[in-house]
Design an enzyme around this catalytic site. Structure first.
Site, mmCIF file in Angstrom:
data_model
loop_
_atom_site.group_PDB
_atom_site.id
_atom_site.type_symbol
_atom_site.label_atom_id
_atom_site.label_comp_id
_atom_site.label_asym_id
_atom_site.label_seq_id
_atom_site.Cartn_x
_atom_site.Cartn_y
_atom_site.Cartn_z
ATOM 1 N N SER A 53 0.868 -1.562 0.228
ATOM 2 C CA SER A 53 -0.273 -0.011 -0.031
ATOM 3 C C SER A 53 1.057 2.012 -0.328
ATOM 4 O O SER A 53 1.872 1.131 -0.864
ATOM 5 C CB SER A 53 -0.734 -0.108 1.162
ATOM 6 O OG SER A 53 -1.818 1.234 0.840
ATOM 7 N N HIS B 194 -2.145 -1.043 -4.537
ATOM 8 C CA HIS B 194 -3.554 -1.144 -4.920
ATOM 9 C C HIS B 194 -3.746 1.050 -5.120
ATOM 10 O O HIS B 194 -3.187 1.640 -5.096
ATOM 11 C CB HIS B 194 -4.637 -1.840 -3.878
ATOM 12 C CG HIS B 194 -4.716 -1.195 -2.224
ATOM 13 N ND1 HIS B 194 -5.193 -1.878 -1.064
ATOM 14 C CD2 HIS B 194 -3.872 -0.328 -1.606
ATOM 15 C CE1 HIS B 194 -5.151 -1.402 -0.322
ATOM 16 N NE2 HIS B 194 -3.622 -0.090 -0.169
#
Length: 196
Positions: free
Chosen positions: A101, A126
């Site tokens: 992330s 993501h």
């Protein structure tokens, strides 16, 4: 039984006596620091202050940021990234364990040619997420617009720093994409995979 933070010997240049300091203090003095937890404002501020202090102390010697983090708060991570771009010394990033992330965003923010992953490291990218489903309609719309702006910013940075086309980065950010160290290298997130 917890062992606590280990103490190690340290001798300041020009001093005869050795003192015992915690291991992180000793490593900071060598310009090595760690992101080994979820990114939040506290760890973000600590890393930012360390980078600024060490760049003032000596602006020609590289800084080394070791990353093993599941990600965390997007804005706090972006603040770390911005500081890495701002300070004069190169910040070498080393991915170990997991850089997921916003932690992968920090990893890609290292000095170009100085971004490394350990052989068994995992990287995950993501799109940024939010808990706006708990908000009222007006807040929901405002937060969704802000989230879209953040996603566009993050996408632009990945495109710039990886050399991948925007459509590839955008497609990858649609879902959780996990990569091995060699896949992260092929993706342009790191430049080198450390030799086993």
């Amino acid at each position: 039984m917890p062992i606590g933070v280990p103490k190690v010997p340290f001798r300041s240049p020009g001093e005869g006596d050795t003192s015992w300091v915690d291991i992180y203090n000793r490593l900071y003095r060598e310009r090595l620091f760690f992101l080994g937890q979820e990114v939040d404002t506290e760890i973000s501020n600590q890393l930012i202050s360390l980078m600024i202090y060490l760049s003032i102390e000596k602006d020609t010697k590289d800084l080394y940021l070791f990353i093993n983090s599941p990600g965390g708060w997007v804005i706090s991570g972006m603040a770390i990234y911005d500081t890495m771009q701002f300070v004069r010394p190169d910040v070498q990033t080393i991915g170990m364990g997991l850089a997921a992330s916003i932690a992968s965003f920090i990893l890609v923010g290292g000095a170009i040619t100085k971004r490394i992953a350990f052989p068994h490291a995992r990287v995950m990218i993501h799109q940024p997420a939010s808990s706006f489903y708990e908000a009222q309609t007006g807040e929901f719309i405002l937060e969704a617009e802000e989230l879209l702006k953040i996603r566009e910013t993050i996408t632009r940075v990945y495109v710039q720093r990886t050399g991948k086309p925007i459509w590839v980065v955008s497609e990858d950010m649609e879902r959780d994409v996990f990569m091995s160290a060699t896949e992260a290298q092929a993706h342009g997130i790191v430049d080198l995979v450390a030799v086993q």
